[in-house]
Design a protein around this motif. Sequence first.
Motif, PDB file in Angstrom:
ATOM      1  N   CYS A 192      91.262  71.621  73.281  1.00 31.87           N
ATOM      2  CA  CYS A 192      90.320  71.621  72.155  1.00 31.87           C
ATOM      3  C   CYS A 192      90.122  70.216  71.607  1.00 31.87           C
ATOM      4  N   SER A 193      91.220  69.534  71.283  1.00 27.56           N
ATOM      5  CA  SER A 193      91.090  68.223  70.658  1.00 27.56           C
ATOM      6  C   SER A 193      90.499  67.203  71.621  1.00 27.56           C
ATOM      7  N   GLY A 194      90.850  67.310  72.873  1.00 27.85           N
ATOM      8  CA  GLY A 194      90.271  66.406  73.860  1.00 27.85           C
ATOM      9  C   GLY A 194      88.766  66.570  73.928  1.00 27.85           C
ATOM     10  N   PHE A 195      88.358  67.815  73.987  1.00 31.06           N
ATOM     11  CA  PHE A 195      86.931  68.125  74.057  1.00 31.06           C
ATOM     12  C   PHE A 195      86.197  67.601  72.818  1.00 31.06           C
ATOM     13  N   CYS A 196      86.780  67.883  71.637  1.00 26.30           N
ATOM     14  CA  CYS A 196      86.117  67.470  70.401  1.00 26.30           C
ATOM     15  C   CYS A 196      86.102  65.950  70.254  1.00 26.30           C
ATOM     16  N   PHE A 197      87.153  65.299  70.730  1.00 24.50           N
ATOM     17  CA  PHE A 197      87.195  63.836  70.672  1.00 24.50           C
ATOM     18  C   PHE A 197      86.054  63.257  71.495  1.00 24.50           C
ATOM     19  N   LEU A 198      85.898  63.789  72.710  1.00 20.51           N
ATOM     20  CA  LEU A 198      84.800  63.323  73.562  1.00 20.51           C
ATOM     21  C   LEU A 198      83.448  63.572  72.901  1.00 20.51           C
ATOM     22  N   PHE A 199      83.343  64.739  72.267  1.00 20.96           N
ATOM     23  CA  PHE A 199      82.108  65.108  71.576  1.00 20.96           C
ATOM     24  C   PHE A 199      81.765  64.079  70.489  1.00 20.96           C
ATOM     25  N   LEU A 200      82.773  63.724  69.695  1.00 18.37           N
ATOM     26  CA  LEU A 200      82.564  62.743  68.623  1.00 18.37           C
ATOM     27  C   LEU A 200      82.215  61.371  69.196  1.00 18.37           C
ATOM     28  N   ILE A 201      82.945  60.964  70.242  1.00 19.85           N
ATOM     29  CA  ILE A 201      82.668  59.669  70.871  1.00 19.85           C
ATOM     30  C   ILE A 201      81.239  59.646  71.388  1.00 19.85           C
ATOM     31  N   GLY A 202      80.824  60.777  71.978  1.00 25.52           N
ATOM     32  CA  GLY A 202      79.454  60.881  72.491  1.00 25.52           C
ATOM     33  C   GLY A 202      78.443  60.675  71.372  1.00 25.52           C
ATOM     34  N   LEU A 203      78.675  61.317  70.251  1.00 25.27           N
ATOM     35  CA  LEU A 203      77.761  61.164  69.108  1.00 25.27           C
ATOM     36  C   LEU A 203      77.675  59.709  68.680  1.00 25.27           C
ATOM     37  N   LEU A 204      78.858  59.086  68.573  1.00 31.08           N
ATOM     38  CA  LEU A 204      78.903  57.693  68.126  1.00 31.08           C
ATOM     39  C   LEU A 204      78.194  56.773  69.109  1.00 31.08           C
ATOM     40  N   LEU A 205      78.418  57.004  70.400  1.00 28.50           N
ATOM     41  CA  LEU A 205      77.842  56.126  71.415  1.00 28.50           C
ATOM     42  C   LEU A 205      76.338  56.275  71.511  1.00 28.50           C
ATOM     43  N   PHE A 206      75.894  57.534  71.604  1.00 29.39           N
ATOM     44  CA  PHE A 206      74.480  57.748  71.900  1.00 29.39           C
ATOM     45  C   PHE A 206      73.627  57.924  70.649  1.00 29.39           C
ATOM     46  N   ARG A 207      74.242  58.242  69.529  1.00 26.67           N
ATOM     47  CA  ARG A 207      73.463  58.485  68.303  1.00 26.67           C
ATOM     48  C   ARG A 207      74.036  57.660  67.145  1.00 26.67           C
ATOM     49  N   TYR A 208      74.433  56.440  67.435  1.00 31.47           N
ATOM     50  CA  TYR A 208      75.151  55.644  66.444  1.00 31.47           C
ATOM     51  C   TYR A 208      74.390  55.520  65.121  1.00 31.47           C
ATOM     52  N   HIS A 209      73.096  55.160  65.212  1.00 32.61           N
ATOM     53  CA  HIS A 209      72.331  54.910  63.991  1.00 32.61           C
ATOM     54  C   HIS A 209      72.200  56.162  63.142  1.00 32.61           C
ATOM     55  N   ILE A 210      71.939  57.270  63.840  1.00 35.70           N
ATOM     56  CA  ILE A 210      71.773  58.522  63.100  1.00 35.70           C
ATOM     57  C   ILE A 210      73.083  58.903  62.423  1.00 35.70           C
ATOM     58  N   VAL A 211      74.186  58.733  63.171  1.00 33.59           N
ATOM     59  CA  VAL A 211      75.490  59.062  62.589  1.00 33.59           C
ATOM     60  C   VAL A 211      75.735  58.245  61.331  1.00 33.59           C
ATOM     61  N   MET A 212      75.435  56.960  61.415  1.00 39.56           N
ATOM     62  CA  MET A 212      75.701  56.081  60.283  1.00 39.56           C
ATOM     63  C   MET A 212      74.805  56.406  59.085  1.00 39.56           C
ATOM     64  N   THR A 213      73.517  56.625  59.339  1.00 36.77           N
ATOM     65  CA  THR A 213      72.629  56.969  58.208  1.00 36.77           C
ATOM     66  C   THR A 213      73.058  58.288  57.577  1.00 36.77           C
ATOM     67  N   GLU A 214      73.411  59.253  58.423  1.00 33.46           N
ATOM     68  CA  GLU A 214      73.836  60.542  57.869  1.00 33.46           C
ATOM     69  C   GLU A 214      75.069  60.372  56.985  1.00 33.46           C
ATOM     70  N   LEU A 215      76.014  59.585  57.484  1.00 29.92           N
ATOM     71  CA  LEU A 215      77.229  59.364  56.698  1.00 29.92           C
ATOM     72  C   LEU A 215      76.895  58.697  55.368  1.00 29.92           C
ATOM     73  N   HIS A 216      75.987  57.714  55.451  1.00 33.12           N
ATOM     74  CA  HIS A 216      75.582  56.994  54.252  1.00 33.12           C
ATOM     75  C   HIS A 216      74.928  57.949  53.242  1.00 33.12           C
ATOM     76  N   LYS A 217      74.041  58.803  53.751  1.00 30.28           N
ATOM     77  CA  LYS A 217      73.351  59.775  52.904  1.00 30.28           C
ATOM     78  C   LYS A 217      74.331  60.732  52.247  1.00 30.28           C
ATOM     79  N   LYS A 218      75.169  61.314  53.092  1.00 35.11           N
ATOM     80  CA  LYS A 218      76.029  62.390  52.594  1.00 35.11           C
ATOM     81  C   LYS A 218      77.103  61.860  51.648  1.00 35.11           C
ATOM     82  N   PHE A 219      77.498  60.608  51.862  1.00 34.28           N
ATOM     83  CA  PHE A 219      78.592  60.082  51.041  1.00 34.28           C
ATOM     84  C   PHE A 219      78.126  59.141  49.936  1.00 34.28           C
ATOM     85  N   HIS A 220      76.821  59.053  49.679  1.00 39.81           N
ATOM     86  CA  HIS A 220      76.388  58.110  48.640  1.00 39.81           C
ATOM     87  C   HIS A 220      76.923  58.576  47.286  1.00 39.81           C
ATOM     88  N   ILE A 221      77.405  57.592  46.512  1.00 45.42           N
ATOM     89  CA  ILE A 221      77.978  57.982  45.212  1.00 45.42           C
ATOM     90  C   ILE A 221      77.169  57.416  44.049  1.00 45.42           C
TER      91      ILE A 221
END
Lengths: 221, 415
Positions: A192-221
């Motif tokens: 499970c953790s191996g699979f999910c780790f790869l999944f997260l790495i995939g998101l970061l690698l291929f969708r880096y900008h979207i991941v970062m903007t989403e994080l920025h949006k969701k965590f804005h204070i």
Amino acid sequence: MKYCEKCKVKIRTNHEKCPLCQGVIQGEKEGTEEIFPEIKEKNYPGVLFFQCFTFVCIAVGVVSAMINYIFTPSLQWCFYAIAGVICIWVCTAVGLLKRRNLLKNAIWQEIVIAFISFGWDAFTGWHKWSFDYVLPCIGIVTVLFMIVISMIQKLKPQEYMIYFMIAGGLGLLPIVFLWIGIVKVEYPSILCSGFCFLFLIGLLLFRYHIVMTELHKKFHI
Amino acid sequence: MAKWRRLENAAKIFPATSGKRDSRVFRFSCELKETVKGEVLQEALDRAIKEMPLFQSVLRRGIFWFYLENSDIRPIVVEENRLPCSSIYIRDKRTLLFEVSYFKKRINFEVFHALTDGTGAMLFLKCLVSHYLTLCYPNVLKDKRLVSYYDATEEEKEDDGFQKYYQMIKGKKKLEKIHAYQLTGVKNGEEKFQIIEGVLSVKSLLEKAREQNVTMTVYLTAVFLCAIHKEMSKRQERKPVVLMIPVNLRKYFPSESCRNFFGWIDVGYRFHGEDSFEDVLKEVKEFFKKELTKEGLSMRMNDLISLEENPFLRVTPLGIKNIFMAAANRISERRETAVFSNMGAVNLPEEFAPYIRLFDVFISTPKIELCMCSYHDNLVLSFSSCLKSTNIERNFFRHLTGLGIEVEISTKLYE
């Protein structure tokens, strides 16, 4: 147009009595004009379903308690039945409450099911099967479910990204529990953790900008 | 990537406190002289939303705050099929925060308050109506579109006025605690806001106000206060009647924003048995003079923002923050008896005048709220109320007809 002598107002909408003082009004219906449509009360079938479902749940609990005390008073099995019914009710209620956003629903279900299985495990001898099998399984299932749903519903990145990240993050928990030493059967957690780790790495690698903007949006204070 | 923006200060309270009791939705209507054509209105809406894309947004939850995200959902015109001011924002559902509907001669623009305030909504409705009319009467109104009526860049439209004018002030005055008189009675039920609106001539009312040497707003505030007072018992007179009056801050702090940028003042009067209308009027007039200043408004604005700037509050998760905001809202509601919202006069190019009868506004409320809006000589005073009783409305309009002013009443009542 109608007219109220007491209030001295012309009345445009059609009324039997003065809408202000409820007194007698004069004038003909002719010339009156509605400015809002007649709107029928809406019936929500979901409400009735949930009421019936809740009633059935309570009934099952009560009836099983009755049967228990009449036929097998020495064995107290009805608490298991009642606990089971409560668990089913909670899962359904969460499912209905979050029905409008299936990905959010999946996160909620994952958390609720995890806690329910911890509870059952703890009260049935603490064999740790909830950590060994349930947690890794629902971890993987949730991620797969989300991928399928976002493909079927053709969701946009801003609609699915945060849930992907949360599900991926939750999928890393089994390896943490393994490391702490709670987990006894290792392979499901590693998978499970191996699979999910790869999944997260995939998101970061291929969708880096979207991941970062989403994080920025969701965590804005 | 979809653009997103934070909610501005005054807007933050709305998603947290919207519900069946108060949907936080308001409606602007434009009544034309002819029946509205749905297809043409759709075309006009498509054009209007291109001009003001800010309105094409959905509300989403972050960890700490809500935010607005641009969306590509196409707004669809519908024949009116919901109760006035019933909920538009539905949790977890990514839908637009406004709706354009029509019924007979009326074009309705309903909007969730988190998206914009009255001024912004009126800008949009004006834009929509002018597109509609130019589409309907292309020969007469050719090239009469209001090219210059809203002169602001996209950035200016998106401005957060609160952030722009916020100043940290130390040792500021606290607002005193007031428990205002609260209306009670049988309610219409969830999401059912009873509407009673009266149409009268601006000139005739202005004449009466001028006789007393006051503005129309001051005059009507006094009439409203007295209308409420008539329903009070001696015992209830211990508490003051307080009207909350929203103020368009753009008038005091220049901004072209079409998002929320409003403040408010509380106008109160403590009745002692037989106060004459003139007494009330005099005090209200003084009160407006004192409160309605740049300094007074900026004090309140800074008060609100400093709360938002509080570091502990900022890092509290949204779910918990919502509970606190809902509680704070309930407490602050005790400060007011009712609301009186003045949208002022609607300006559109003269060429449109032959086609438009009036503009009218009302808003969801857990109390009773009076909205005022005028177009040419047609002044519309609309009450929205959650109570079944029509006594206050009756007192109010009888006061006006008692002065010899002609009033035409239209309503939406519930059985």
